[in-house]
Motif scaffolding. Structure first.
Motif, PDB file in Angstrom:
ATOM      1  N   LYS A 349       4.679  -5.988  12.928  1.00  0.00           N
ATOM      2  CA  LYS A 349       4.424  -6.353  11.424  1.00  0.00           C
ATOM      3  C   LYS A 349       5.311  -5.925  10.435  1.00  0.00           C
ATOM      4  O   LYS A 349       6.288  -4.839  10.823  1.00  0.00           O
ATOM      5  CB  LYS A 349       2.956  -5.669  10.920  1.00  0.00           C
ATOM      6  CG  LYS A 349       1.960  -6.389  11.699  1.00  0.00           C
ATOM      7  CD  LYS A 349       0.552  -6.036  11.245  1.00  0.00           C
ATOM      8  CE  LYS A 349      -0.716  -6.536  11.951  1.00  0.00           C
ATOM      9  NZ  LYS A 349      -1.991  -6.142  11.553  1.00  0.00           N
ATOM     10  N   SER A 350       5.671  -6.679   9.491  1.00  0.00           N
ATOM     11  CA  SER A 350       6.451  -6.003   8.315  1.00  0.00           C
ATOM     12  C   SER A 350       5.705  -5.001   7.437  1.00  0.00           C
ATOM     13  O   SER A 350       4.631  -4.989   7.488  1.00  0.00           O
ATOM     14  CB  SER A 350       7.021  -7.373   7.580  1.00  0.00           C
ATOM     15  OG  SER A 350       5.939  -7.853   6.746  1.00  0.00           O
ATOM     16  N   VAL A 351       6.488  -4.228   6.570  1.00  0.00           N
ATOM     17  CA  VAL A 351       6.002  -3.474   5.573  1.00  0.00           C
ATOM     18  C   VAL A 351       5.129  -4.325   4.725  1.00  0.00           C
ATOM     19  O   VAL A 351       4.235  -3.770   4.545  1.00  0.00           O
ATOM     20  CB  VAL A 351       7.148  -2.749   4.819  1.00  0.00           C
ATOM     21  CG1 VAL A 351       6.686  -2.096   3.738  1.00  0.00           C
ATOM     22  CG2 VAL A 351       8.088  -1.858   5.694  1.00  0.00           C
ATOM     23  N   LYS A 352       5.487  -5.583   4.361  1.00  0.00           N
ATOM     24  CA  LYS A 352       4.726  -6.158   3.448  1.00  0.00           C
ATOM     25  C   LYS A 352       3.311  -6.484   4.138  1.00  0.00           C
ATOM     26  O   LYS A 352       2.275  -6.365   3.213  1.00  0.00           O
ATOM     27  CB  LYS A 352       5.234  -7.744   3.106  1.00  0.00           C
ATOM     28  CG  LYS A 352       4.646  -8.474   2.042  1.00  0.00           C
ATOM     29  CD  LYS A 352       5.567  -9.724   1.683  1.00  0.00           C
ATOM     30  CE  LYS A 352       4.654 -10.452   0.579  1.00  0.00           C
ATOM     31  NZ  LYS A 352       5.511 -11.694   0.297  1.00  0.00           N
ATOM     32  N   GLN A 353       3.392  -6.623   5.296  1.00  0.00           N
ATOM     33  CA  GLN A 353       1.958  -6.889   6.019  1.00  0.00           C
ATOM     34  C   GLN A 353       1.151  -5.692   6.260  1.00  0.00           C
ATOM     35  O   GLN A 353       0.093  -5.819   6.112  1.00  0.00           O
ATOM     36  CB  GLN A 353       2.225  -7.633   7.398  1.00  0.00           C
ATOM     37  CG  GLN A 353       2.788  -9.097   7.485  1.00  0.00           C
ATOM     38  CD  GLN A 353       3.360  -9.580   8.687  1.00  0.00           C
ATOM     39  OE1 GLN A 353       3.987  -8.562   9.388  1.00  0.00           O
ATOM     40  NE2 GLN A 353       2.818 -10.754   9.293  1.00  0.00           N
ATOM     41  N   LEU A 354       1.719  -4.420   6.234  1.00  0.00           N
ATOM     42  CA  LEU A 354       0.877  -3.265   6.494  1.00  0.00           C
ATOM     43  C   LEU A 354       0.660  -2.737   5.268  1.00  0.00           C
ATOM     44  O   LEU A 354      -0.375  -1.855   5.058  1.00  0.00           O
ATOM     45  CB  LEU A 354       2.072  -2.472   7.289  1.00  0.00           C
ATOM     46  CG  LEU A 354       2.486  -2.703   8.688  1.00  0.00           C
ATOM     47  CD1 LEU A 354       3.475  -1.920   9.340  1.00  0.00           C
ATOM     48  CD2 LEU A 354       1.224  -2.510   9.532  1.00  0.00           C
ATOM     49  N   ALA A 355       1.396  -2.987   4.223  1.00  0.00           N
ATOM     50  CA  ALA A 355       1.085  -2.588   3.057  1.00  0.00           C
ATOM     51  C   ALA A 355       0.144  -3.437   1.963  1.00  0.00           C
ATOM     52  O   ALA A 355       0.289  -3.975   1.129  1.00  0.00           O
ATOM     53  CB  ALA A 355       2.532  -2.260   2.170  1.00  0.00           C
ATOM     54  N   ASP A 356      -1.137  -3.253   2.531  1.00  0.00           N
ATOM     55  CA  ASP A 356      -2.108  -4.201   1.888  1.00  0.00           C
ATOM     56  C   ASP A 356      -2.967  -3.318   0.802  1.00  0.00           C
ATOM     57  O   ASP A 356      -4.142  -3.516   0.570  1.00  0.00           O
ATOM     58  CB  ASP A 356      -3.013  -4.581   3.061  1.00  0.00           C
ATOM     59  CG  ASP A 356      -3.696  -3.341   3.758  1.00  0.00           C
ATOM     60  OD1 ASP A 356      -3.181  -2.212   3.511  1.00  0.00           O
ATOM     61  OD2 ASP A 356      -4.290  -3.554   4.748  1.00  0.00           O
ATOM     62  N   TYR A 357      -2.105  -2.813  -0.227  1.00  0.00           N
ATOM     63  CA  TYR A 357      -2.915  -2.339  -1.276  1.00  0.00           C
ATOM     64  C   TYR A 357      -1.745  -2.442  -2.601  1.00  0.00           C
ATOM     65  O   TYR A 357      -0.616  -2.537  -2.332  1.00  0.00           O
ATOM     66  CB  TYR A 357      -3.345  -0.926  -1.168  1.00  0.00           C
ATOM     67  CG  TYR A 357      -2.255   0.146  -1.468  1.00  0.00           C
ATOM     68  CD1 TYR A 357      -1.861   0.750  -2.649  1.00  0.00           C
ATOM     69  CD2 TYR A 357      -1.537   0.692  -0.108  1.00  0.00           C
ATOM     70  CE1 TYR A 357      -0.851   1.706  -2.746  1.00  0.00           C
ATOM     71  CE2 TYR A 357      -0.336   1.464  -0.309  1.00  0.00           C
ATOM     72  CZ  TYR A 357      -0.154   2.148  -1.769  1.00  0.00           C
ATOM     73  OH  TYR A 357       0.879   2.910  -1.563  1.00  0.00           O
ATOM     74  N   ASP A 358      -2.468  -2.540  -3.678  1.00  0.00           N
ATOM     75  CA  ASP A 358      -1.656  -2.464  -4.927  1.00  0.00           C
ATOM     76  C   ASP A 358      -1.176  -1.017  -5.631  1.00  0.00           C
ATOM     77  O   ASP A 358      -2.077  -0.313  -5.476  1.00  0.00           O
ATOM     78  CB  ASP A 358      -2.393  -3.338  -5.885  1.00  0.00           C
ATOM     79  CG  ASP A 358      -2.304  -5.024  -5.514  1.00  0.00           C
ATOM     80  OD1 ASP A 358      -1.434  -5.252  -4.807  1.00  0.00           O
ATOM     81  OD2 ASP A 358      -3.410  -5.507  -5.737  1.00  0.00           O
TER      82      ASP A 358
END
Length: 358
Positions: A349-358
């Motif tokens: 997975k990419s960082v974007k996919q793993l970083a699922d919070y704002d």
């Protein structure tokens, strides 16, 4: 309140705040903890490094201590080698993320952890009282510029797969990681684009490194790299970037690593340590997946103490100090970067996919 020691050792402008006399007294004070201590010492790339290193070593030698000079090396590497060589102390001549005119002295004990309050107070009293241990015997200096390979070998063993097929940008801030960081990522098979990798010391942290994420973002986008990393002058902190222009700060690194460790049942107590500056959104996101965040005062020393108290294996600061207790007792920017890339490689997975919070 300490007069000399701050949250991360003694720092100041070289030859103004941090003088030869003060440096020699600090080195000599180490010989008052134990007779004939063994001390390993290394520096970042600053122009004042040799002057201050020689002063610290002179104080140690005058007190009968023995020194192993490691040359230019990152703070985490010196911490690791302190234990590896069974030294009584490890000394780092570095001012971390500060400009070139600054320098500093960090000290590790024999367990590779930064000195506690009692030890710091002892050294300060020796300085204030002008106590100086003139030994009847003199210490010696041994040079060991190859032991860093043991540290590299150790770091390589912490990842679960190679990095072949990945493009990685590195900004080494013209600091201590200038040669060691590119070598490690290249040894793992990554295609590495390295910037700010000179060792003159006159431009350490100048418009580069972990405080200047825009340069890292620019280069990561330019190369369409899978990820980019910027270290500070002594490489005990790291900031990342994605190829779509997003910054990966310390909070996000902790979040991604915490999720991965929990999923593999390696996050002891399902708890991590942050600081009062840690992103509230990250805390709430961790709560949703069953991970508790506890907050310490700002400063990696306070984070490490809280981790020790609670038995945590992961903690750090938004600034990029990341402590992975399963591998090292102190913050290590290269280690944290390796572990983040390891997660990307293992999960696909990419960082974007793993970083699922704002």
């Amino acid at each position: 309140m300490s007069e000399y020691f701050g949250t991360d050792g003694i720092r100041g402008i070289a030859n103004k705040d941090l003088t030869l006399e003060l440096s020699a007294k600090v080195g000599n004070a180490l010989t008052m903890f134990k007779n004939e201590p063994l001390v390993v010492i290394g520096t970042d790339t600053r122009a004042s490094k040799d002057m201050l290193k020689c002063a610290v070593m002179s104080g140690i030698l005058a007190g009968g201590g023995n020194v192993i000079d490691l040359g230019i090396l990152t703070t985490p590497a010196i911490s690791y080698i302190t234990s590896l060589r069974k030294a009584d102390f490890g000394v780092v001549i570095s001012a971390s993320h500060n400009p070139p005119e600054y320098n500093g002295i960090k000290i590790f004990d024999r367990s590779s952890e930064k000195l506690g309050e009692r030890e710091r107070d002892f050294i300060e009293k020796r300085i204030e009282n002008n106590d100086f241990n003139y030994s009847e015997t003199f210490g010696t200096i041994r040079y060991d510029k190859e032991v860093y390979t043991e540290y590299i070998k150790y770091l390589l063993e912490t990842v679960e797969s190679d990095f072949k097929g990945l493009k990685i940008v590195l900004d080494c801030s013209n600091g201590a990681s200038f040669d060691i960081a590119p070598k490690i990522f290249q040894d793992l098979g990554a295609e590495v684009y390295c910037y700010n990798c000179n060792s003159s010391g006159h431009d350490i942290n100048v418009g580069c490194g972990s405080l200047y994420e825009q340069f890292l973002i620019q280069k990561t986008i330019e190369h369409q790299a899978d990820i980019g990393f910027a270290f500070d002058g002594d490489a005990d902190r790291v900031i990342g970037a994605t190829n779509d222009g997003k910054v990966i700060d310390g909070d996000l690194i902790i979040y991604i690593l915490a999720k991965y460790l929990r999923q593999s049942n390696r996050l002891l107590g399902n708890m991590v340590v942050g600081t009062h500056h840690t992103n509230m959104g990250m805390e709430l996101a961790l709560q949703k997946i069953g991970i508790k965040l506890t907050r310490a005062d700002v400063g990696d020393h306070f984070v490490a103490c809280q981790m020790q108290k609670l038995g945590c294996v992961l903690g750090g600061e938004q600034s990029g100090h990341i402590i992975l207790k399963n591998y090292a007792p102190t913050g290590d920017g290269i280690l944290a970067a390796l572990q983040l890339v390891n997660v990307l490689k293992k999960t696909g997975k990419s960082v974007k996919q793993l970083a699922d919070y704002d």
